[in-house]
Design a protein around this motif. Structure first.
Motif, PDB file in Angstrom:
ATOM      1  N   GLY A  38       7.514   4.566  -2.708  1.00 55.30           N
ATOM      2  CA  GLY A  38       6.994   3.116  -2.505  1.00 55.30           C
ATOM      3  C   GLY A  38       6.216   2.759  -1.079  1.00 55.30           C
ATOM      4  O   GLY A  38       5.590   1.795  -1.167  1.00 55.30           O
ATOM      5  N   VAL A  39       6.289   3.569  -0.337  1.00 55.50           N
ATOM      6  CA  VAL A  39       5.791   3.280   0.990  1.00 55.50           C
ATOM      7  C   VAL A  39       4.288   3.025   0.932  1.00 55.50           C
ATOM      8  O   VAL A  39       3.674   1.971   1.673  1.00 55.50           O
ATOM      9  CB  VAL A  39       6.204   4.168   2.168  1.00 55.50           C
ATOM     10  CG1 VAL A  39       5.374   3.762   3.367  1.00 55.50           C
ATOM     11  CG2 VAL A  39       7.652   4.070   2.413  1.00 55.50           C
ATOM     12  N   ALA A  40       3.647   3.883   0.267  1.00 57.96           N
ATOM     13  CA  ALA A  40       2.067   3.940   0.047  1.00 57.96           C
ATOM     14  C   ALA A  40       1.612   2.483  -0.496  1.00 57.96           C
ATOM     15  O   ALA A  40       0.618   1.858   0.002  1.00 57.96           O
ATOM     16  CB  ALA A  40       1.918   5.067  -0.981  1.00 57.96           C
ATOM     17  N   TYR A  41       2.534   1.861  -1.378  1.00 57.26           N
ATOM     18  CA  TYR A  41       1.927   0.580  -2.077  1.00 57.26           C
ATOM     19  C   TYR A  41       2.119  -0.703  -1.172  1.00 57.26           C
ATOM     20  O   TYR A  41       1.622  -1.682  -1.605  1.00 57.26           O
ATOM     21  CB  TYR A  41       2.754   0.158  -3.229  1.00 57.26           C
ATOM     22  CG  TYR A  41       2.981   1.592  -4.041  1.00 57.26           C
ATOM     23  CD1 TYR A  41       1.911   2.193  -4.433  1.00 57.26           C
ATOM     24  CD2 TYR A  41       3.994   2.006  -4.731  1.00 57.26           C
ATOM     25  CE1 TYR A  41       1.621   3.362  -5.446  1.00 57.26           C
ATOM     26  CE2 TYR A  41       4.009   3.187  -5.514  1.00 57.26           C
ATOM     27  CZ  TYR A  41       3.119   3.778  -5.677  1.00 57.26           C
ATOM     28  OH  TYR A  41       2.849   5.055  -6.470  1.00 57.26           O
ATOM     29  N   LYS A  42       2.855  -0.518   0.165  1.00 54.26           N
ATOM     30  CA  LYS A  42       2.552  -1.328   1.235  1.00 54.26           C
ATOM     31  C   LYS A  42       1.040  -1.754   1.686  1.00 54.26           C
ATOM     32  O   LYS A  42       0.794  -2.633   2.380  1.00 54.26           O
ATOM     33  CB  LYS A  42       3.557  -1.306   2.129  1.00 54.26           C
ATOM     34  CG  LYS A  42       5.086  -1.524   1.758  1.00 54.26           C
ATOM     35  CD  LYS A  42       5.983  -1.089   2.971  1.00 54.26           C
ATOM     36  CE  LYS A  42       7.355  -1.054   2.174  1.00 54.26           C
ATOM     37  NZ  LYS A  42       8.445  -0.874   3.294  1.00 54.26           N
ATOM     38  N   PHE A  43       0.525  -0.495   1.485  1.00 50.20           N
ATOM     39  CA  PHE A  43      -0.777  -0.489   2.190  1.00 50.20           C
ATOM     40  C   PHE A  43      -2.080  -0.250   1.338  1.00 50.20           C
ATOM     41  O   PHE A  43      -2.901  -0.978   1.628  1.00 50.20           O
ATOM     42  CB  PHE A  43      -0.885   0.691   2.964  1.00 50.20           C
ATOM     43  CG  PHE A  43       0.190   0.825   4.276  1.00 50.20           C
ATOM     44  CD1 PHE A  43      -0.008   0.204   5.368  1.00 50.20           C
ATOM     45  CD2 PHE A  43       1.360   1.676   4.088  1.00 50.20           C
ATOM     46  CE1 PHE A  43       0.979   0.400   6.209  1.00 50.20           C
ATOM     47  CE2 PHE A  43       2.245   1.753   4.939  1.00 50.20           C
ATOM     48  CZ  PHE A  43       2.050   0.970   5.995  1.00 50.20           C
ATOM     49  N   PRO A  47      -2.780   2.031  -8.320  1.00 51.31           N
ATOM     50  CA  PRO A  47      -4.005   2.975  -8.720  1.00 51.31           C
ATOM     51  C   PRO A  47      -4.866   3.736  -7.630  1.00 51.31           C
ATOM     52  O   PRO A  47      -5.339   4.738  -7.929  1.00 51.31           O
ATOM     53  CB  PRO A  47      -4.936   1.788  -9.514  1.00 51.31           C
ATOM     54  CG  PRO A  47      -4.089   0.751  -9.884  1.00 51.31           C
ATOM     55  CD  PRO A  47      -3.036   0.702  -8.571  1.00 51.31           C
ATOM     56  N   ARG A  48      -4.935   2.994  -6.592  1.00 49.90           N
ATOM     57  CA  ARG A  48      -5.912   3.547  -5.504  1.00 49.90           C
ATOM     58  C   ARG A  48      -5.039   4.834  -4.972  1.00 49.90           C
ATOM     59  O   ARG A  48      -5.568   5.796  -4.457  1.00 49.90           O
ATOM     60  CB  ARG A  48      -6.104   2.547  -4.340  1.00 49.90           C
ATOM     61  CG  ARG A  48      -7.441   2.808  -3.746  1.00 49.90           C
ATOM     62  CD  ARG A  48      -8.166   1.780  -3.173  1.00 49.90           C
ATOM     63  NE  ARG A  48      -9.257   1.305  -3.934  1.00 49.90           N
ATOM     64  CZ  ARG A  48      -9.729   0.134  -3.339  1.00 49.90           C
ATOM     65  NH1 ARG A  48      -9.585  -0.408  -2.326  1.00 49.90           N
ATOM     66  NH2 ARG A  48     -10.743  -0.310  -4.091  1.00 49.90           N
ATOM     67  N   ALA A  49      -3.752   4.619  -4.795  1.00 50.47           N
ATOM     68  CA  ALA A  49      -2.852   5.703  -4.086  1.00 50.47           C
ATOM     69  C   ALA A  49      -2.946   6.926  -4.916  1.00 50.47           C
ATOM     70  O   ALA A  49      -3.068   7.982  -4.476  1.00 50.47           O
ATOM     71  CB  ALA A  49      -1.280   4.902  -4.052  1.00 50.47           C
TER      72      ALA A  49
END
Length: 181
Positions: A38-43, A47-49
């Motif tokens: 879930g770390v990616a979703y902080k940035f 969908p983009r991740a």
């Protein structure tokens, strides 16, 4: 261009493609792990991740195919189609070359399962996706032991840093797994 550069062009392409594929595989694993935690979703948005992960995978596949394909045209160390498709078939460092061949098949399994099961996210898809861990270990060993420039400072640094981050990601994944149980 001199004749030496032209004659060695497949070797240059092989090395560049191998290093590029290795870096892209590493980045794809980092992206996948950051999505799983879930770390990616902080940035970035989910969908983009997912798109970043997907395009890293496509770029990795192109670099890997370039690496394999250029081996077939190398004048210094010619590989046959059987050498790149059958583990232990080549006479050049057959043990570590086999790591690359087996890794290629692991890539195929993960990519095909992702294409077929991408909408399902089933247990088999997740299980097959975990093949990226042994794949990365095979890739780092293949590159380190068979790569002609593996003892350069840059490559030693690259293998050391990416290997250490990979181990940290594994430990983090294990921690998340046991926390959920």
């Amino acid at each position: 261009m001199s004749d030496t550069i032209i004659n060695n062009l497949p070797w240059y392409i092989t090395r560049a493609a191998a290093i590029t594929a290795y870096i892209l595989l590493f980045l794809q694993i980092v992206m996948g792990e950051s999505m799983a935690s879930g770390v990616a979703y902080k940035f970035i948005t989910p969908p983009r991740a997912w798109l970043v992960h997907k395009y890293l995978g496509i770029s990795f596949a192109v670099a890997l195919l370039t690496h394999i394909g250029s081996l077939l045209f190398d004048n210094l160390l010619p590989f046959s189609l059987a050498d790149v498709l059958i583990p232990f078939h080549t006479s050049y460092q057959p043990f570590f070359a086999a790591f690359g061949t087996v890794g290629m098949y692991l890539v195929l399994i993960v990519m095909v399962s992702s294409l077929v099961g991408r909408w399902q996210r089933s247990a088999w898809w997740r299980t097959l996706h975990f093949l990226v861990y042994p794949l990365f270990v095979l890739a780092i060993a293949h590159g380190f032991f068979i790569g002609t420039d593996s003892r350069s400072v840059f490559m030693l640094w690259l293998y050391g840093v990416t290997g250490a981050i990979f181990v940290l990601l594994l430990l983090h994944r294990g921690k998340l797994y046991f926390r959920r149980r």
